[in-house]
Design a protein around this motif. Structure first.
Motif, PDB file in Angstrom:
ATOM      1  N   SER A 246       0.832  -1.199   0.000  1.00  0.00           N
ATOM      2  CA  SER A 246       0.000   0.000   0.000  1.00  0.00           C
ATOM      3  C   SER A 246       0.868   1.252   0.000  1.00  0.00           C
ATOM      4  CB  SER A 246      -0.904   0.022   1.235  1.00  0.00           C
ATOM      5  OG  SER A 246      -1.587   1.264   1.346  1.00  0.00           O
ATOM      6  N   PRO A 247       0.434   2.300  -0.701  1.00  0.00           N
ATOM      7  CA  PRO A 247       1.119   3.586  -0.604  1.00  0.00           C
ATOM      8  C   PRO A 247       0.800   4.315   0.684  1.00  0.00           C
ATOM      9  CG  PRO A 247      -0.755   3.779  -2.075  1.00  0.00           C
ATOM     10  CD  PRO A 247      -0.647   2.323  -1.703  1.00  0.00           C
ATOM     11  N   ALA A 248      -0.025   3.693   1.553  1.00  0.00           N
ATOM     12  CA  ALA A 248      -0.446   4.312   2.817  1.00  0.00           C
ATOM     13  C   ALA A 248      -1.075   5.678   2.556  1.00  0.00           C
ATOM     14  CB  ALA A 248       0.730   4.422   3.792  1.00  0.00           C
ATOM     15  N   ASP A 249      -1.824   5.767   1.459  1.00  0.00           N
ATOM     16  CA  ASP A 249      -2.461   7.024   1.102  1.00  0.00           C
ATOM     17  C   ASP A 249      -3.595   7.340   2.069  1.00  0.00           C
ATOM     18  OD1 ASP A 249      -3.404   4.652  -0.159  1.00  0.00           O
ATOM     19  OD2 ASP A 249      -4.724   5.800  -1.454  1.00  0.00           O
ATOM     20  N   ALA A 250      -3.878   8.610   2.188  1.00  0.00           N
ATOM     21  CA  ALA A 250      -4.962   9.081   3.059  1.00  0.00           C
ATOM     22  C   ALA A 250      -5.602  10.293   2.396  1.00  0.00           C
ATOM     23  CB  ALA A 250      -4.426   9.426   4.443  1.00  0.00           C
ATOM     24  N   ASP A 251      -6.093  10.102   1.174  1.00  0.00           N
ATOM     25  CA  ASP A 251      -6.658  11.198   0.398  1.00  0.00           C
ATOM     26  C   ASP A 251      -8.128  11.406   0.769  1.00  0.00           C
ATOM     27  OD1 ASP A 251      -4.272  11.550  -1.038  1.00  0.00           O
ATOM     28  OD2 ASP A 251      -4.816   9.936  -2.419  1.00  0.00           O
ATOM     29  N   PRO A 252      -8.514  12.626   1.135  1.00  0.00           N
ATOM     30  CA  PRO A 252      -9.917  12.889   1.495  1.00  0.00           C
ATOM     31  C   PRO A 252     -10.847  12.620   0.315  1.00  0.00           C
ATOM     32  CG  PRO A 252      -8.499  14.702   2.199  1.00  0.00           C
ATOM     33  CD  PRO A 252      -7.671  13.824   1.311  1.00  0.00           C
ATOM     34  N   VAL A 253     -11.929  11.905   0.580  1.00  0.00           N
ATOM     35  CA  VAL A 253     -12.914  11.569  -0.445  1.00  0.00           C
ATOM     36  C   VAL A 253     -14.299  11.611   0.169  1.00  0.00           C
ATOM     37  CG1 VAL A 253     -11.354  10.115  -1.814  1.00  0.00           C
ATOM     38  CG2 VAL A 253     -12.677   9.097   0.049  1.00  0.00           C
ATOM     39  N   GLU A 254     -15.309  11.567  -0.679  1.00  0.00           N
ATOM     40  CA  GLU A 254     -16.679  11.424  -0.209  1.00  0.00           C
ATOM     41  C   GLU A 254     -16.956   9.941   0.077  1.00  0.00           C
ATOM     42  OE1 GLU A 254     -18.976  13.889   0.357  1.00  0.00           O
ATOM     43  OE2 GLU A 254     -17.203  15.158   0.067  1.00  0.00           O
ATOM     44  N   PRO A 255     -17.918   9.633   0.941  1.00  0.00           N
ATOM     45  CA  PRO A 255     -18.252   8.223   1.179  1.00  0.00           C
ATOM     46  C   PRO A 255     -18.664   7.535  -0.113  1.00  0.00           C
ATOM     47  CG  PRO A 255     -19.321   9.644   2.804  1.00  0.00           C
ATOM     48  CD  PRO A 255     -18.742  10.547   1.754  1.00  0.00           C
ATOM     49  N   HIS A 256     -18.065   6.395  -0.405  1.00  0.00           N
ATOM     50  CA  HIS A 256     -18.409   5.641  -1.607  1.00  0.00           C
ATOM     51  C   HIS A 256     -17.785   4.258  -1.500  1.00  0.00           C
ATOM     52  CE1 HIS A 256     -14.310   6.865  -2.584  1.00  0.00           C
ATOM     53  NE2 HIS A 256     -14.307   6.076  -3.638  1.00  0.00           N
ATOM     54  N   ASP A 257     -18.143   3.382  -2.420  1.00  0.00           N
ATOM     55  CA  ASP A 257     -17.526   2.058  -2.511  1.00  0.00           C
ATOM     56  C   ASP A 257     -16.150   2.272  -3.133  1.00  0.00           C
ATOM     57  OD1 ASP A 257     -16.868  -0.570  -2.722  1.00  0.00           O
ATOM     58  OD2 ASP A 257     -18.571  -1.152  -3.978  1.00  0.00           O
ATOM     59  N   ALA A 258     -15.119   2.310  -2.310  1.00  0.00           N
ATOM     60  CA  ALA A 258     -13.815   2.819  -2.717  1.00  0.00           C
ATOM     61  C   ALA A 258     -13.122   1.919  -3.731  1.00  0.00           C
ATOM     62  CB  ALA A 258     -12.929   2.988  -1.492  1.00  0.00           C
ATOM     63  N   TYR A 259     -12.311   2.547  -4.574  1.00  0.00           N
ATOM     64  CA  TYR A 259     -11.466   1.844  -5.526  1.00  0.00           C
ATOM     65  C   TYR A 259     -10.110   2.538  -5.548  1.00  0.00           C
ATOM     66  CZ  TYR A 259     -13.152   5.761  -8.325  1.00  0.00           C
ATOM     67  OH  TYR A 259     -13.493   7.016  -8.748  1.00  0.00           O
ATOM     68  N   ALA A 260      -9.077   1.797  -5.896  1.00  0.00           N
ATOM     69  CA  ALA A 260      -7.719   2.329  -5.859  1.00  0.00           C
ATOM     70  C   ALA A 260      -7.510   3.380  -6.943  1.00  0.00           C
ATOM     71  CB  ALA A 260      -6.715   1.194  -6.024  1.00  0.00           C
ATOM     72  N   ASP A 261      -6.730   4.389  -6.617  1.00  0.00           N
ATOM     73  CA  ASP A 261      -6.302   5.385  -7.592  1.00  0.00           C
ATOM     74  C   ASP A 261      -5.002   4.883  -8.231  1.00  0.00           C
ATOM     75  OD1 ASP A 261      -4.465   7.789  -8.288  1.00  0.00           O
ATOM     76  OD2 ASP A 261      -6.467   8.680  -8.189  1.00  0.00           O
ATOM     77  N   ASP A 262      -4.997   4.706  -9.548  1.00  0.00           N
ATOM     78  CA  ASP A 262      -3.858   4.086 -10.226  1.00  0.00           C
ATOM     79  C   ASP A 262      -2.563   4.866 -10.027  1.00  0.00           C
ATOM     80  OD1 ASP A 262      -5.473   2.066 -11.125  1.00  0.00           O
ATOM     81  OD2 ASP A 262      -5.778   2.902 -13.130  1.00  0.00           O
ATOM     82  N   MET A 263      -2.635   6.202 -10.100  1.00  0.00           N
ATOM     83  CA  MET A 263      -1.423   7.000  -9.972  1.00  0.00           C
ATOM     84  C   MET A 263      -0.873   6.938  -8.554  1.00  0.00           C
ATOM     85  SD  MET A 263       0.860   8.759 -11.445  1.00  0.00           S
ATOM     86  CE  MET A 263       0.100   9.106 -13.034  1.00  0.00           C
ATOM     87  N   VAL A 264      -1.760   7.053  -7.572  1.00  0.00           N
ATOM     88  CA  VAL A 264      -1.340   6.969  -6.173  1.00  0.00           C
ATOM     89  C   VAL A 264      -0.726   5.603  -5.885  1.00  0.00           C
ATOM     90  CG1 VAL A 264      -2.192   6.922  -3.785  1.00  0.00           C
ATOM     91  CG2 VAL A 264      -2.990   8.689  -5.356  1.00  0.00           C
ATOM     92  N   LEU A 265      -1.352   4.562  -6.419  1.00  0.00           N
ATOM     93  CA  LEU A 265      -0.842   3.209  -6.222  1.00  0.00           C
ATOM     94  C   LEU A 265       0.542   3.062  -6.845  1.00  0.00           C
ATOM     95  CD1 LEU A 265      -1.993   0.708  -4.834  1.00  0.00           C
ATOM     96  CD2 LEU A 265      -2.829  -0.056  -7.059  1.00  0.00           C
ATOM     97  N   ALA A 266       0.727   3.603  -8.048  1.00  0.00           N
ATOM     98  CA  ALA A 266       2.030   3.514  -8.721  1.00  0.00           C
ATOM     99  C   ALA A 266       3.110   4.234  -7.923  1.00  0.00           C
ATOM    100  CB  ALA A 266       1.926   4.100 -10.130  1.00  0.00           C
ATOM    101  N   GLU A 267       2.777   5.391  -7.364  1.00  0.00           N
ATOM    102  CA  GLU A 267       3.748   6.141  -6.562  1.00  0.00           C
ATOM    103  C   GLU A 267       4.146   5.362  -5.316  1.00  0.00           C
ATOM    104  OE1 GLU A 267       1.678   9.753  -5.916  1.00  0.00           O
ATOM    105  OE2 GLU A 267       2.162  10.600  -7.889  1.00  0.00           O
ATOM    106  N   GLY A 268       3.158   4.732  -4.683  1.00  0.00           N
ATOM    107  CA  GLY A 268       3.452   3.944  -3.492  1.00  0.00           C
ATOM    108  C   GLY A 268       4.295   2.721  -3.806  1.00  0.00           C
ATOM    109  N   LEU A 269       3.982   2.061  -4.914  1.00  0.00           N
ATOM    110  CA  LEU A 269       4.783   0.904  -5.319  1.00  0.00           C
ATOM    111  C   LEU A 269       6.219   1.313  -5.626  1.00  0.00           C
ATOM    112  CD1 LEU A 269       2.212  -0.959  -7.601  1.00  0.00           C
ATOM    113  CD2 LEU A 269       3.053  -1.705  -5.374  1.00  0.00           C
ATOM    114  N   ALA A 270       6.393   2.517  -6.154  1.00  0.00           N
ATOM    115  CA  ALA A 270       7.745   3.003  -6.431  1.00  0.00           C
ATOM    116  C   ALA A 270       8.515   3.224  -5.125  1.00  0.00           C
ATOM    117  CB  ALA A 270       7.685   4.293  -7.244  1.00  0.00           C
TER     118      ALA A 270
END
Length: 356
Positions: A246-270
């Motif tokens: 996990s990129p350990a992201d903590a991006d503010p969002v509205e309540p929803h059935d969450a899905y991964a953000d591809d760019m954030v995930l790529a940055e975390g994997l890097a």
């Protein structure tokens, strides 16, 4: 009329409903097809008593006996990995989590893929343990049913009305009535409060993304500790022979059935790749969950100060699984008028009254 309606069938709501079922009749309402669909089913599920701050740690410690006595914990360990130029950040994390430092040969004996060219520091907590989240959730659900409680799925709440002696909740085309209402709706807790005419607590859902990778380098990762970067900028956890990163992201969002953000995930994997020798060549799957916080980052547990028959069980952030046994017990104790196990200062720090 029931004694309690609990809105939300994640770990928080199900555990609280199970505790309250010993005090009266309970109906648990869950909007999805099954319990634990959202954040509870997408957790890293690690128990570390010193993870968190202040009253969160008090809750962790109060949960430990329940988790151990019911066999929900298994050895894992938690390794902190620091880059060569981050001695100060590494020292802060070691002190906060009360970890033991390792020399790099010791660290690589535990996790062979650590990169000696980039990793400058490592530390370990042998106390961290995996939590069998699914079994704990199902055990609370069984306890609720055994005590006469009712679980209703596919029951999205559409209206909440104040009636004589309590509340009427419209969900899934059915009206349910109860004397007290428990708001354990996770990321949707402020929306539930709005339906009930209760002041919001300022809840902010934040996305946390995950990628499932094949075992790096063909290693057997089952005995590896969970790893995380200094400042929790990434983490990696063995899971069923694979590695969750996990990129350990903590991006503010509205309540929803969450899905991964591809760019954030790529940055975390890097960030993860910088610390290991095995490159990420394939992502088998990805997903995300929501971790919901109030301004001070502490759970919100107990009766609303202005509407005492509206009970908050919200703001779990990333601590909801490990704190569920003690948080649910605290709510039951407050409702029953019993003296909680937690110190009075911790109870006050968790109370929704602090937010008014």
């Amino acid at each position: 009329m029931q004694d309690f309606i609990v809105i939300g069938g994640g770990m928080a709501g199900t555990s609280t409903a199970a505790r309250l079922a010993h005090l009266g009749s309970v109906t648990l309402l869950e909007m999805e097809d099954a319990l634990g669909y959202h954040s509870s089913g997408r957790s890293a599920a690690l128990f570390e008593e010193n993870y968190g701050h202040g009253p969160t740690i008090d809750l962790n410690r109060a949960s430990a006996a329940h988790l151990r006595e019911n066999g929900y914990l298994s050895p894992r360990g938690l390794m902190l990995v620091g880059a060569k130029d981050d001695a100060d950040g590494f020292a802060r994390d070691v002190d906060e989590l009360q970890m033991a430092t390792l020399d790099l040969d010791e660290a690589r004996a535990m996790v062979p893929i650590l990169n000696p060219q980039t990793v400058g520091f490592a530390a370990i907590s042998g106390e961290a343990e995996d939590i069998d989240t699914d079994r704990m959730l199902q055990d609370f659900a069984k306890a609720l049913r055994a005590a006469g409680g009712q679980i209703v799925t596919k029951a999205q709440v559409t209206a909440i009305t104040r009636i004589s002696g309590g509340w009427q909740v419209s969900a899934g085309g059915t009206a349910h009535e109860a004397r007290q209402l428990v708001n354990a709706a996770g990321a949707w807790a402020d929306q539930v409060a709005a339906l009930a005419g209760v002041a919001a607590i300022g809840l902010q859902p934040k996305r946390r993304s995950m990628a499932r990778l094949p075992a790096p380098g063909g290693y057997d990762v089952r005995g590896w500790p969970m790893m995380f970067g200094v400042g929790e900028t990434w983490y990696a956890r063995p899971d069923a022979g694979k590695l969750l990163v996990s990129p350990a992201d903590a991006d503010p969002v509205e309540p929803h059935d969450a899905y991964a953000d591809d760019m954030v995930l790529a940055e975390g994997l890097a960030r993860y790749e910088e610390m290991v020798t095995e490159p990420v060549t394939r992502v088998e799957s990805n997903f995300a969950g929501l971790r919901s916080f109030v301004a001070d980052g502490t759970l919100v547990l107990g009766p609303d100060p202005d509407t005492p028959d509206f009970i908050w069980c919200a703001g779990q952030g990333g601590y909801g699984i490990m704190t569920a046994p003690s948080a649910s017990q605290l709510i039951a104790d407050l409702v029953a008028g019993r003296t909680p196990v937690l110190e009075a200062a911790a109870v006050a720090a968790l109370s929704p009254a602090r937010l008014r």
